[in-house]
Design a protein around this motif. Structure first.
Motif, PDB file in Angstrom:
ATOM      1  N   PRO A 108     -51.363 -44.355  37.837  1.00  0.00           N
ATOM      2  CA  PRO A 108     -50.978 -44.469  36.524  1.00  0.00           C
ATOM      3  C   PRO A 108     -52.277 -44.764  35.650  1.00  0.00           C
ATOM      4  CG  PRO A 108     -49.357 -45.585  37.727  1.00  0.00           C
ATOM      5  CD  PRO A 108     -50.425 -45.145  38.574  1.00  0.00           C
ATOM      6  N   PRO A 109     -53.080 -45.755  35.907  1.00  0.00           N
ATOM      7  CA  PRO A 109     -54.295 -45.996  35.030  1.00  0.00           C
ATOM      8  C   PRO A 109     -55.061 -44.726  35.057  1.00  0.00           C
ATOM      9  CG  PRO A 109     -53.845 -47.772  36.413  1.00  0.00           C
ATOM     10  CD  PRO A 109     -52.849 -46.740  37.192  1.00  0.00           C
ATOM     11  N   THR A 126     -57.331 -39.475  28.420  1.00  0.00           N
ATOM     12  CA  THR A 126     -58.466 -39.658  27.388  1.00  0.00           C
ATOM     13  C   THR A 126     -59.652 -38.836  27.466  1.00  0.00           C
ATOM     14  OG1 THR A 126     -57.289 -41.998  27.235  1.00  0.00           O
ATOM     15  CG2 THR A 126     -59.675 -41.382  26.307  1.00  0.00           C
ATOM     16  N   VAL A 127     -60.235 -38.865  28.887  1.00  0.00           N
ATOM     17  CA  VAL A 127     -61.553 -37.971  29.222  1.00  0.00           C
ATOM     18  C   VAL A 127     -61.189 -36.594  28.867  1.00  0.00           C
ATOM     19  CG1 VAL A 127     -63.177 -37.568  30.738  1.00  0.00           C
ATOM     20  CG2 VAL A 127     -62.374 -39.948  30.524  1.00  0.00           C
ATOM     21  N   GLY A 128     -59.914 -36.014  29.669  1.00  0.00           N
ATOM     22  CA  GLY A 128     -59.758 -34.674  29.430  1.00  0.00           C
ATOM     23  C   GLY A 128     -59.545 -34.305  27.924  1.00  0.00           C
ATOM     24  N   VAL A 178     -55.864 -34.828  37.519  1.00  0.00           N
ATOM     25  CA  VAL A 178     -56.674 -35.709  38.790  1.00  0.00           C
ATOM     26  C   VAL A 178     -56.941 -37.080  38.438  1.00  0.00           C
ATOM     27  CG1 VAL A 178     -59.298 -35.537  39.470  1.00  0.00           C
ATOM     28  CG2 VAL A 178     -58.023 -33.131  38.886  1.00  0.00           C
ATOM     29  N   GLY A 179     -57.116 -37.448  37.450  1.00  0.00           N
ATOM     30  CA  GLY A 179     -56.878 -38.852  36.987  1.00  0.00           C
ATOM     31  C   GLY A 179     -55.997 -39.622  37.624  1.00  0.00           C
ATOM     32  N   GLY A 180     -54.630 -38.934  37.654  1.00  0.00           N
ATOM     33  CA  GLY A 180     -53.577 -39.539  38.270  1.00  0.00           C
ATOM     34  C   GLY A 180     -53.405 -39.500  39.668  1.00  0.00           C
TER      35      GLY A 180
END
Length: 140
Positions: free
Chosen positions: A48-49, A56-58, A41-43
């Protein structure tokens, strides 16, 4: 000499208890799934950031989900009556050269042989991580 399942299971419990092995069985897969999902989801959201932040959070969230879910490996082993024979077969291949009469003598023989102890510990670690898909932790 007949191989006694109870003797070998007691030996494996003694080895894992001496090493203070604990494993998280039920929730380790769920923690890994959460870590991967949050990274994905972050991707999607941040490119990329976002993958880096999401990973990290996951990872932290997944670790938090599995913390406190560790049980002693001897307890886990004794709760697997249907799968004990597979463990016994693997351990028997390692201790085949020993001659013992009961679990106490078998445990004493193995605990005095560092090389055999390491082989059994490696077999047990592989079984717990691969077959049970568990995460192992050693308490010092």
């Amino acid at each position: 000499m007949p191989i006694l399942v109870d003797d070998i299971m007691k030996l494996l419990c003694s080895i894992s208890q001496e090493r203070k092995m604990k494993a998280a069985v039920k929730h380790s897969g769920r923690g890994a799934l959460v870590a991967g999902t949050v990274a994905f989801v972050g991707g999607l959201v941040g490119g990329p950031p976002g993958i880096a932040v999401g990973g990290t959070v996951g990872g932290l969230l997944g670790a938090w989900m599995t913390s406190g879910q560790f049980k002693p490996v001897p307890q886990i082993l004794m709760e697997l009556p249907a799968e004990q024979q597979k463990l016994v077969n693997e351990a028997t291949a390692i201790i085949r050269s020993l001659d013992w009469t009961d679990a106490v003598q078998l445990t004493a023989l193995v605990m005095s042989n560092q090389a055999m102890q390491q082989k059994l510990l490696a077999m047990l670690t592989t079984y717990v991580t691969k077959e049970l898909q568990a995460e192992i932790r050693y308490d010092d």
